[in-house]
Motif scaffolding. Structure first.
Motif, mmCIF file in Angstrom:
data_model
loop_
_atom_site.group_PDB
_atom_site.id
_atom_site.type_symbol
_atom_site.label_atom_id
_atom_site.label_comp_id
_atom_site.label_asym_id
_atom_site.label_seq_id
_atom_site.Cartn_x
_atom_site.Cartn_y
_atom_site.Cartn_z
ATOM 1 N N GLY A 12 0.724 -1.037 0.076
ATOM 2 C CA GLY A 12 -0.174 -0.010 0.033
ATOM 3 C C GLY A 12 0.860 1.195 -0.104
ATOM 4 O O GLY A 12 2.339 1.489 0.773
ATOM 5 N N ILE A 13 0.523 2.358 -1.098
ATOM 6 C CA ILE A 13 1.640 3.174 -1.399
ATOM 7 C C ILE A 13 1.216 4.728 -1.167
ATOM 8 O O ILE A 13 -0.743 4.799 -1.442
ATOM 9 N N ASN A 14 1.361 5.628 -0.659
ATOM 10 C CA ASN A 14 0.775 7.103 -0.483
ATOM 11 C C ASN A 14 1.940 7.973 -1.502
ATOM 12 O O ASN A 14 3.160 7.785 -1.324
ATOM 13 N N ASN A 15 1.412 8.280 -2.473
ATOM 14 C CA ASN A 15 1.972 9.171 -3.301
ATOM 15 C C ASN A 15 1.795 10.897 -3.258
ATOM 16 O O ASN A 15 0.602 11.340 -3.351
ATOM 17 N N SER A 16 2.448 11.530 -2.424
ATOM 18 C CA SER A 16 2.627 13.241 -2.434
ATOM 19 C C SER A 16 2.217 13.395 -3.709
ATOM 20 O O SER A 16 2.336 14.917 -3.663
ATOM 21 N N THR A 17 2.594 13.220 -4.435
ATOM 22 C CA THR A 17 3.542 14.293 -6.113
ATOM 23 C C THR A 17 2.506 13.558 -6.918
ATOM 24 O O THR A 17 2.507 12.166 -6.698
ATOM 25 N N SER A 18 1.588 14.530 -7.778
ATOM 26 C CA SER A 18 1.233 14.047 -8.700
ATOM 27 C C SER A 18 1.794 13.797 -10.351
ATOM 28 O O SER A 18 2.839 14.109 -10.296
ATOM 29 N N ILE A 19 1.377 12.765 -11.447
ATOM 30 C CA ILE A 19 1.790 13.111 -12.892
ATOM 31 C C ILE A 19 0.629 13.373 -13.057
ATOM 32 O O ILE A 19 -0.613 13.484 -13.159
ATOM 33 N N VAL A 20 1.210 14.719 -14.760
ATOM 34 C CA VAL A 20 0.489 15.632 -15.489
ATOM 35 C C VAL A 20 0.607 15.178 -16.672
ATOM 36 O O VAL A 20 1.526 15.597 -17.596
ATOM 37 N N SER A 21 -0.795 14.193 -17.331
ATOM 38 C CA SER A 21 -0.188 14.205 -18.615
ATOM 39 C C SER A 21 -1.043 15.296 -19.638
ATOM 40 O O SER A 21 -1.809 15.713 -19.069
ATOM 41 N N GLU A 22 -0.882 15.520 -20.609
ATOM 42 C CA GLU A 22 -1.894 16.358 -21.850
ATOM 43 C C GLU A 22 -2.431 15.543 -22.083
ATOM 44 O O GLU A 22 -1.843 14.926 -23.102
ATOM 45 N N VAL A 23 -3.536 15.907 -22.313
ATOM 46 C CA VAL A 23 -5.098 14.966 -22.999
ATOM 47 C C VAL A 23 -5.397 15.143 -23.836
ATOM 48 O O VAL A 23 -5.940 16.740 -24.081
ATOM 49 N N LYS A 24 -5.535 15.051 -25.148
ATOM 50 C CA LYS A 24 -6.074 15.883 -26.211
ATOM 51 C C LYS A 24 -7.454 14.753 -26.268
ATOM 52 O O LYS A 24 -7.780 13.325 -27.165
ATOM 53 N N ASN A 25 -8.743 15.410 -26.486
ATOM 54 C CA ASN A 25 -9.821 14.421 -26.486
ATOM 55 C C ASN A 25 -10.074 14.890 -27.337
ATOM 56 O O ASN A 25 -10.660 16.064 -28.246
ATOM 57 N N THR A 26 -10.965 13.562 -28.947
ATOM 58 C CA THR A 26 -11.774 14.666 -30.062
ATOM 59 C C THR A 26 -13.127 13.628 -30.305
ATOM 60 O O THR A 26 -12.826 11.810 -29.948
ATOM 61 N N ARG A 27 -14.356 13.910 -29.620
ATOM 62 C CA ARG A 27 -15.542 13.530 -29.593
ATOM 63 C C ARG A 27 -16.072 13.771 -30.809
ATOM 64 O O ARG A 27 -16.344 14.735 -31.524
ATOM 65 N N THR A 28 -16.835 12.834 -31.831
ATOM 66 C CA THR A 28 -17.416 12.737 -32.938
ATOM 67 C C THR A 28 -18.415 11.214 -32.588
ATOM 68 O O THR A 28 -18.429 10.406 -32.855
ATOM 69 N N ASN A 29 -19.375 12.775 -33.319
ATOM 70 C CA ASN A 29 -21.313 12.076 -33.108
ATOM 71 C C ASN A 29 -21.764 12.534 -34.143
ATOM 72 O O ASN A 29 -21.920 13.194 -35.441
ATOM 73 N N PHE A 30 -22.501 10.619 -34.612
ATOM 74 C CA PHE A 30 -23.443 11.386 -36.312
ATOM 75 C C PHE A 30 -24.776 10.939 -35.448
ATOM 76 O O PHE A 30 -24.750 10.369 -34.633
ATOM 77 N N PHE A 31 -25.438 11.713 -36.463
ATOM 78 C CA PHE A 31 -27.451 11.522 -35.662
ATOM 79 C C PHE A 31 -28.335 10.626 -36.779
ATOM 80 O O PHE A 31 -27.844 12.158 -37.890
ATOM 81 N N VAL A 32 -29.123 10.926 -36.329
ATOM 82 C CA VAL A 32 -30.130 10.065 -37.232
ATOM 83 C C VAL A 32 -31.243 10.401 -36.628
ATOM 84 O O VAL A 32 -31.621 9.499 -36.253
ATOM 85 N N THR A 33 -32.492 11.285 -37.204
ATOM 86 C CA THR A 33 -34.043 11.421 -36.582
ATOM 87 C C THR A 33 -34.767 11.555 -37.884
ATOM 88 O O THR A 33 -34.833 11.779 -38.809
#
Length: 478
Positions: free
Chosen positions: A452-473
Motif C-alpha cells: 500500500g503506498i501514498n504518493n504525495s506528488t502527481s503526474i500530469v499528462s496532456e490529453v487531447k480529446n476528440t468526440r465525433t458524433n453522428f445522429f439520424v432522426t
C-alpha cells in the motif's frame, strides 16, 4: 516519492486524498453539471443553438418556451453513434485510444392543442423528450523511467538488494450514460409571445477504475496499484425545473430567456476500500455510500434572426449562476466544497446555429465554445527529469471545448428525416498518481515500501480529446 500507508484498515483515513481525487472533481463538473444530454439530429447539427427559435423537441431542454412554438403534433426518435478518441502525452511519449458506441440518443413527442373562440392564446402544447448520451472515457498514459524511487528487497539467499521502483504507465477508465427526461408545457400568445415551463428528471450511471503499474528496474517484475475507493459503481438521480419566454420583436427578430434551477442529485456509490490486516498485507472490502450534490443554476439568453422563411440564425449564451456543492457529511465533502468555492469558475457556453431551407431540403450548421471552470491551478507534480515541485497548469481536468457541427434534412410534409454530425475537441491537463493506492495484482516481488503506498506528488499528462458524433432522426408531424 512513495511512502507506505501507515493506517488504512477501513477507517477512511484516505478521505483527504479522496476529496482531492481528480476523477471526483472531473465527474462533478462534466457528468453532473453539464447541460448537453444529446438530442435530435437537427438540434445537434446546429450545435444545440435553438433557444429563441424553438419548435424542436430537444430545444425545449434549453428553453421550455420552445414548446409553445409548435403548431402541430410531433413525434421523433434519434439514433446516435458516438465516437471518442483520447491521446495522452507525457513528456513526449503518448498513447492513443478510441472507441464507438451506438444507442437511442433521443425519443419524444408533443401534443398541440389549438384554442377556439378567437382567444389570444393560439396554442397550448404539452411535450416530453428523453435524451441520453454515452460518457465512456478511457485515458491511457505511458510510463516514464525518470519517475522512480530507490527500494530494497531480499533475494532468495536473504541478501539485501538495492533497486528502483519505476512508474510504468497509468489507465483511467469510465463507462456509463447520462440521460434527461423533460416534460414541459408551453403556450403561444397572439403569435408574439411564447411561454413555457419544464421539469427535468435526470439520471447517471457509471463504472470507473483508476490504476497504475510500477516495475522493479533491475528485476523486471511489476505490480498494478488501484486507487483507494476504486473500482466503483455510481447510480444517481437528479431533478431540476425551468421556465422560459420567447418574444417576437418583429417578423425578423426573436429574443429568448430561460432559467433552470439547480439540479438536486442523489448519488449512490458502491466502492472498494483497501486496508492492512494484522499480517500487514493488503486486504479489501466493498462498501456503499450515498451523497447529495447540488449542481449550478443556469441562465440562457438567446437571440434569433429570421431573415426570411428560408434562413434563420440563432445565438445562445448560457451562464452558470451558482457552483457545485455537496451536502456535508464529513471531511471529504468539506474539502470538495472548499475547492469548488475557491477554484471553480462559473460555467459559460456560447453557441451559434443556422438553418437554410430550399424546398423540402434543410441545410444546417453550428459552432459552440464552452469554457473550462478549472482554467488554472497549481499541483505538486513531476517534471520530465523526475523531479517534483509546485507547477502551474492552465487547463485542468476538462479543457475548453469547441464544437463544429453540420447536417442535412428533408421534410416530406408529414414525415421528416434529419442527419447531423458533431466534432467536439478539448485539450486538458490530466493529473493522476497522487493519493492512496493498493496493490491488486502482484507478480511476485516484495519491497520494503509494502503493498500500500501514498504518493504525495502527481503526474500530469496532456490529453487531447476528440468526440465525433453522428445522429439520424426520423419524425412524424400530425
Amino acid at each position: 516519492m512513495i511512502n507506505k500507508i501507515s493506517l488504512l484498515a477501513f477507517l477512511s483515513i484516505g478521505a483527504i486524498y479522496y476529496a482531492q481525487d481528480a476523477s471526483v472533481i472531473k465527474n462533478t463538473a462534466e457528468v453532473y453539471s453539464g447541460s448537453n444530454f444529446g438530442g435530435t439530429a437537427k438540434f445537434n447539427s446546429m450545435a444545440g443553438s435553438m433557444g429563441a427559435l424553438g419548435g424542436d423537441l430537444s430545444a425545449i431542454t434549453v428553453n421550455p418556451a420552445g414548446t409553445g412554438v409548435f403548431i402541430t403534433g410531433d413525434v421523433s426518435a434519434t439514433l446516435a453513434v458516438q465516437g471518442n478518441k483520447n491521446n495522452s502525452n507525457l513528456f513526449g511519449n503518448s498513447f492513443e485510444s478510441s472507441y464507438n458506441n451506438t444507442n437511442l440518443g433521443q425519443a419524444g413527442g408533443v401534443v398541440s392543442f389549438e384554442t377556439q373562440n378567437n382567444s389570444p392564446w393560439k396554442f397550448v402544447n404539452l411535450a416530453f423528450n428523453y435524451s441520453t448520451k454515452n460518457i465512456e472515457d478511457y485515458v491511457q498514459t505511458p510510463g516514464n523511467s525518470n519517475i522512480k524511487d530507490a527500494v530494497q528487497y531480499s533475494d532468495s539467499n536473504g541478501n539485501t538488494v538495492d533497486d528502483f521502483l519505476v512508474y510504468n504507465g497509468h489507465a483511467y477508465d469510465r463507462t456509463g450514460t447520462v440521460s434527461n427526461l423533460n416534460v414541459s408545457l408551453g403556450g403561444n400568445y397572439d403569435n408574439r409571445i411564447y411561454l413555457g415551463a419544464g421539469l427535468n428528471f435526470k439520471s447517471a450511471e457509471l463504472d470507473q477504475s483508476d490504476f497504475f503499474q510500477l516495475q522493479l528496474q533491475n528485476l523486471g517484475e511489476y505490480a498494478y496499484y488501484n486507487k483507494q475507493y476504486t473500482p466503483y459503481r455510481e447510480a444517481s438521480n437528479g431533478f431540476s425545473a425551468s421556465v422560459g419566454v420567447i418574444g417576437k420583436l418583429n417578423n425578423n427578430i426573436r429574443l429568448g430567456a430561460a432559467i433552470e434551477s439547480p439540479t438536486f442529485w442523489n448519488l449512490t456509490r458502491t466502492y472498494v476500500e483497501y486496508g492492512f490486516n494484522t499480517n500487514n498485507s493488503v486486504v479489501s472490502e466493498v462498501f456503499d455510500e450515498t451523497r447529495k450534490l447540488t449542481t449550478p443554476m443556469k441562465l440562457t439568453l438567446s437571440g434569433a434572426l429570421v431573415a426570411s422563411k428560408n434562413f434563420a440564425v440563432n445565438v445562445d449564451y448560457t451562464l452558470g449562476l451558482t457552483k457545485p456543492k455537496y451536502k456535508v457529511q464529513g471531511p471529504a465533502e468539506d474539502q470538495l466544497n472548499d475547492y469548488f468555492s475557491s477554484d471553480y469558475k462559473n460555467i459559460s457556453d456560447l453557441r451559434i446555429g443556422a438553418e437554410y431551407r430550399l424546398g423540402g431540403f434543410r441545410l444546417r450548421g453550428g459552432y459552440g465554445i464552452e469554457g473550462n471552470p478549472f482554467d488554472t491551478g497549481s499541483l505538486q507534480s513531476f517534471n520530465s527529469a523526475g523531479t517534483s515541485g509546485s507547477n502551474s497548469y492552465n487547463s485542468l481536468f476538462i479543457g475548453k471545448r469547441q464544437t463544429l457541427a453540420g447536417g442535412l434534412g428533408y421534410d416530406f410534409k408529414s414525415f421528416y428525416v434529419d442527419a447531423g454530425v458533431q466534432s467536439i475537441t478539448a485539450t486538458y491537463d490530466n493529473p493522476f498518481f497522487g493519493g492512496d493506492y493498493a496493490v491488486t495484482i502482484d507478480n511476485g516481488f516484495s519491497v520494503t515500501d509494502g503493498d500500500g503506498i501514498n504518493n504525495s506528488t502527481s503526474i500530469v499528462s496532456e490529453v487531447k480529446n476528440t468526440r465525433t458524433n453522428f445522429f439520424v432522426t426520423v419524425g412524424w408531424k400530425f
